[in-house]
Design a protein around this motif. Structure first.
Motif, mmCIF file in Angstrom:
data_model
loop_
_atom_site.group_PDB
_atom_site.id
_atom_site.type_symbol
_atom_site.label_atom_id
_atom_site.label_comp_id
_atom_site.label_asym_id
_atom_site.label_seq_id
_atom_site.Cartn_x
_atom_site.Cartn_y
_atom_site.Cartn_z
ATOM 1 N N THR A 205 0.816 -1.215 0.000
ATOM 2 C CA THR A 205 0.000 0.000 0.000
ATOM 3 C C THR A 205 0.849 1.263 0.000
ATOM 4 O OG1 THR A 205 -0.164 -0.109 2.428
ATOM 5 C CG2 THR A 205 -1.972 -1.079 1.139
ATOM 6 N N ALA A 206 2.020 1.218 0.619
ATOM 7 C CA ALA A 206 2.867 2.420 0.729
ATOM 8 C C ALA A 206 4.040 2.407 -0.239
ATOM 9 C CB ALA A 206 3.378 2.567 2.164
ATOM 10 N N GLY A 207 4.491 1.212 -0.645
ATOM 11 C CA GLY A 207 5.622 1.117 -1.560
ATOM 12 C C GLY A 207 6.947 0.915 -0.848
ATOM 13 N N GLY A 208 7.960 0.509 -1.624
ATOM 14 C CA GLY A 208 9.251 0.166 -1.042
ATOM 15 C C GLY A 208 9.966 1.329 -0.389
ATOM 16 N N ALA A 209 9.910 2.510 -0.987
ATOM 17 C CA ALA A 209 10.625 3.661 -0.430
ATOM 18 C C ALA A 209 10.060 4.048 0.937
ATOM 19 C CB ALA A 209 10.550 4.842 -1.394
ATOM 20 N N PHE A 296 -0.254 -20.025 -2.269
ATOM 21 C CA PHE A 296 -0.330 -19.010 -3.330
ATOM 22 C C PHE A 296 0.287 -17.716 -2.804
ATOM 23 C CE2 PHE A 296 -4.488 -18.878 -1.153
ATOM 24 C CZ PHE A 296 -4.688 -17.522 -0.910
ATOM 25 N N PRO A 297 0.729 -16.840 -3.704
ATOM 26 C CA PRO A 297 1.405 -15.610 -3.271
ATOM 27 C C PRO A 297 0.476 -14.696 -2.478
ATOM 28 C CG PRO A 297 1.758 -16.009 -5.623
ATOM 29 C CD PRO A 297 0.690 -16.953 -5.173
ATOM 30 N N PHE A 298 1.076 -13.911 -1.592
ATOM 31 C CA PHE A 298 0.305 -12.918 -0.860
ATOM 32 C C PHE A 298 -0.437 -12.048 -1.879
ATOM 33 C CE2 PHE A 298 -0.694 -9.317 1.807
ATOM 34 C CZ PHE A 298 -0.859 -9.877 3.062
ATOM 35 N N PRO A 299 -1.743 -11.887 -1.727
ATOM 36 C CA PRO A 299 -2.539 -11.191 -2.757
ATOM 37 C C PRO A 299 -2.034 -9.775 -3.024
ATOM 38 C CG PRO A 299 -3.964 -12.309 -1.188
ATOM 39 C CD PRO A 299 -2.588 -12.370 -0.624
ATOM 40 N N ARG A 300 -2.050 -9.411 -4.287
ATOM 41 C CA ARG A 300 -1.545 -8.102 -4.684
ATOM 42 C C ARG A 300 -2.502 -6.978 -4.292
ATOM 43 N NH1 ARG A 300 1.493 -7.679 -10.528
ATOM 44 N NH2 ARG A 300 3.075 -9.281 -10.185
ATOM 45 N N ILE A 301 -1.917 -5.922 -3.762
ATOM 46 C CA ILE A 301 -2.638 -4.672 -3.537
ATOM 47 C C ILE A 301 -2.044 -3.609 -4.459
ATOM 48 C CG2 ILE A 301 -3.387 -2.977 -1.828
ATOM 49 C CD1 ILE A 301 -2.707 -5.078 0.335
ATOM 50 N N GLY A 302 -0.721 -3.644 -4.579
ATOM 51 C CA GLY A 302 -0.016 -2.711 -5.440
ATOM 52 C C GLY A 302 0.164 -3.256 -6.843
ATOM 53 N N SER A 305 4.775 -7.337 -8.135
ATOM 54 C CA SER A 305 4.923 -8.441 -7.191
ATOM 55 C C SER A 305 5.858 -8.021 -6.064
ATOM 56 C CB SER A 305 5.486 -9.676 -7.906
ATOM 57 O OG SER A 305 6.763 -9.420 -8.436
ATOM 58 N N SER A 306 5.392 -8.183 -4.852
ATOM 59 C CA SER A 306 6.154 -7.763 -3.675
ATOM 60 C C SER A 306 6.355 -8.940 -2.744
ATOM 61 C CB SER A 306 5.424 -6.636 -2.933
ATOM 62 O OG SER A 306 5.266 -5.501 -3.757
ATOM 63 N N VAL A 307 7.549 -9.046 -2.172
ATOM 64 C CA VAL A 307 7.861 -10.127 -1.245
ATOM 65 C C VAL A 307 8.561 -9.551 -0.019
ATOM 66 C CG1 VAL A 307 9.296 -12.171 -0.846
ATOM 67 C CG2 VAL A 307 7.993 -11.959 -2.967
ATOM 68 N N VAL A 308 8.068 -9.916 1.145
ATOM 69 C CA VAL A 308 8.762 -9.640 2.392
ATOM 70 C C VAL A 308 9.553 -10.890 2.746
ATOM 71 C CG1 VAL A 308 8.535 -9.147 4.848
ATOM 72 C CG2 VAL A 308 7.033 -8.006 3.202
ATOM 73 N N SER A 309 10.828 -10.716 3.004
ATOM 74 C CA SER A 309 11.697 -11.853 3.286
ATOM 75 C C SER A 309 12.289 -11.746 4.685
ATOM 76 C CB SER A 309 12.837 -11.921 2.261
ATOM 77 O OG SER A 309 13.765 -12.925 2.608
ATOM 78 N N ASN A 374 9.754 -6.343 -6.119
ATOM 79 C CA ASN A 374 9.820 -5.413 -4.993
ATOM 80 C C ASN A 374 10.045 -6.231 -3.730
ATOM 81 O OD1 ASN A 374 9.630 -3.029 -3.497
ATOM 82 N ND2 ASN A 374 7.395 -3.110 -3.382
ATOM 83 N N LEU A 375 11.297 -6.437 -3.348
ATOM 84 C CA LEU A 375 11.628 -7.285 -2.208
ATOM 85 C C LEU A 375 12.192 -6.439 -1.078
ATOM 86 C CD1 LEU A 375 13.110 -10.788 -2.129
ATOM 87 C CD2 LEU A 375 14.249 -9.030 -0.774
ATOM 88 N N ARG A 376 11.694 -6.686 0.107
ATOM 89 C CA ARG A 376 12.207 -6.025 1.303
ATOM 90 C C ARG A 376 12.372 -7.051 2.413
ATOM 91 N NH1 ARG A 376 12.645 -2.662 -2.033
ATOM 92 N NH2 ARG A 376 12.539 -0.395 -1.809
ATOM 93 N N PHE A 377 13.315 -6.789 3.323
ATOM 94 C CA PHE A 377 13.547 -7.676 4.458
ATOM 95 C C PHE A 377 12.521 -7.368 5.551
ATOM 96 C CE2 PHE A 377 15.955 -9.847 7.788
ATOM 97 C CZ PHE A 377 16.538 -10.887 7.089
ATOM 98 N N ASP A 378 12.244 -8.355 6.356
ATOM 99 C CA ASP A 378 11.324 -8.237 7.480
ATOM 100 C C ASP A 378 11.619 -6.959 8.268
ATOM 101 O OD1 ASP A 378 10.259 -8.484 10.169
ATOM 102 O OD2 ASP A 378 9.897 -10.593 9.741
ATOM 103 N N MET A 379 10.631 -6.067 8.341
ATOM 104 C CA MET A 379 10.833 -4.782 9.003
ATOM 105 C C MET A 379 11.189 -4.938 10.473
ATOM 106 S SD MET A 379 8.232 -1.503 9.284
ATOM 107 C CE MET A 379 7.951 -1.368 7.524
ATOM 108 N N SER A 380 10.606 -5.925 11.145
ATOM 109 C CA SER A 380 10.882 -6.139 12.565
ATOM 110 C C SER A 380 12.364 -6.356 12.817
ATOM 111 C CB SER A 380 10.100 -7.349 13.082
ATOM 112 O OG SER A 380 8.725 -7.167 12.942
#
Length: 429
Positions: A205-209, A296-302, A305-309, A374-380
């Motif tokens: 919803t907010a994007g990678g940046a 199945f992949p996390f449903p797209r909102i944006g 394709s986005s993946v949290v790793s 659009n891949l980002r690491f676990d924010m926590s």
């Protein structure tokens, strides 16, 4: 030292085409050298990793000892460093801790040979995760694709078509609920499952940046983008979709949430979490991954394709020939392929062939991880652990509070901002 390292590198290259079961090499170029590895893996994961280490031992003559620190790896590592006896290699789940250790001088930068392997076999985003102040200190060996939805194919029937979009996912839950089912199992007692939900929604919803800025606390948690993500998430966290309602979800631990879908007495048909759900299915149910248990992949909102790793970053704490040789071996696709063939493992190394994974579901998970736009690491794990990764506190507790009462969103946002501010001002790692 240089001569010995050259022999080690030559031994690794000469035997590199021999597959996962090379003939023993005795004596090897590292005969008599002892190497210690500390990481989180235990039980079946430990056994799988030790098979990887066996190949390195036979090839080099070194003796490698593996120590499982479980969830206490950061504490064990801090104690070992304070006592002046660090392990040679450590697996660390929190990039924030990697940064702290690197800046404290506790880590050894990776040598050029290992860095060249990473340049050739990993996408740039993975190298960035292991880089601190312009120097490469580690690489993710065992990754987690945290953008996966699991479902019981038997319950949903042969005509079930996994939804591709968030609206479609919400509609699927609504239709199942309308038939009297409670379709979605949520392990809310483990706050990290809820933060994983939020991170997936926020990234889309907010994007990678904006994701990066929030992880660094460059924008406040009271930002409208956070509100939007929580409101979006609220569309699926509805009491009629959850077995036993909200109160039951808050008392359900992660493992139980998986068993509630794939166990003998299913309470729901769908559960969200990373690829390590497969391990729980194998250990605690009679379901078969790729047959009964599908993904199945996390449903797209944006729009992309986005993946949290997540994942475990291997770092070196000593500058010995054996340490350098082991790090270079583990960075390569062969080492990852050895574990991949055993199951319960996904690698970010793009040269690991999909055929190495034991089932279609794991192959799909690995392909989405490696190919994500659009891949980002676990924010926590990017944030100070006192805020992002503490049971019953910080981010975890705030998400539980939001699940308990979505109407109190203003209070939750203020709570998140106050605790994040305190953690970043303290400089917690």
């Amino acid at each position: 030292m240089r001569c010995l390292w050259g022999l080690v590198a030559a031994a690794l290259v000469m035997t590199g085409c021999g597959g996962p079961h090379p003939a023993p090499v005795h004596p090897g170029p590292l005969s008599g050298q002892a190497i210690e590895v500390l990481a989180v893996w235990s039980d079946e994961e430990q056994a799988a990793f030790e098979r990887v280490l066996d190949v390195f031992e036979r090839r080099t003559g070194a003796s490698v000892t593996y120590v499982s620190g479980g969830d206490e790896v950061p504490t064990v590592l801090a104690t070992r460093l304070a006592g002046g006896s660090p392990p040679d290699v450590a697996g660390i789940a929190q990039p924030a801790l990697v940064r702290t250790l690197a800046r404290a001088g506790s880590l050894v930068p990776l040598d050029p040979g290992t860095e060249s392997v990473i340049d050739a076999q990993f996408a740039p985003v993975w190298k960035e995760l292991g880089t601190v102040d312009g120097r490469l200190y580690g690489f993710v060996f065992k990754a987690a694709n945290k953008s996966t939805i699991w479902y019981d194919a038997g319950q949903l029937g042969p005509g079930f078509v996994p939804p591709r979009t968030w609206d479609g996912f919400v509609e699927t839950l609504r239709k199942l609920s309308d038939t009297g089912d409670t379709p979605l199992s949520v392990g809310g007692a483990d706050g990290w499952t809820l933060t994983d939900w939020f991170e997936n929604v926020y990234l889309q919803t907010a994007g990678g940046a904006m994701y990066d800025r929030l992880a660094r606390h460059e924008i406040p948690w009271t930002d409208p983008s956070v509100r939007t993500a929580l409101q979006t998430l609220g569309r699926v966290f509805r009491p009629e979709y959850l077995p036993g309602g909200i109160s039951s979800a808050l008392q359900t631990e992660f493992t139980e949430s998986v068993v509630d879908v794939f166990g003998e007495d299913p309470q729901a048909a769908i559960v969200f979490e990373a690829d390590f759900v497969a391990g729980v299915i194998a250990e605690s149910t009679s379901a078969t991954v790729g047959v009964d248990a599908r993904v199945f992949p996390f449903p797209r909102i944006g729009p992309v394709s986005s993946v949290v790793s997540g994942g475990d970053t291997l770092v070196a704490l000593t500058d010995e020939p054996g340490t350098r040789a082991l790090m270079q071996f583990l960075a390569g696709s062969e080492a990852a392929s050895i574990w991949a063939a055993q199951g319960g493992f996904v690698s970010p190394n793009r040269e690991v062939e999909l055929g190495q994974y034991p089932d279609d579901s794991t192959r799909q998970i690995a392909e989405e991880l490696v190919g994500a736009e659009n891949l980002r690491f676990d924010m926590s794990d990017l944030m100070p652990s006192a805020f992002g990764a503490t049971r019953g506190d910080g981010f975890w507790r705030a998400m539980q509070d939001h699940l308990a009462d979505p109407a109190q969103i203003d209070r939750v946002l203020a709570e998140l901002e106050a605790e994040a501010t305190a953690a970043y001002e303290r400089g917690d790692s």
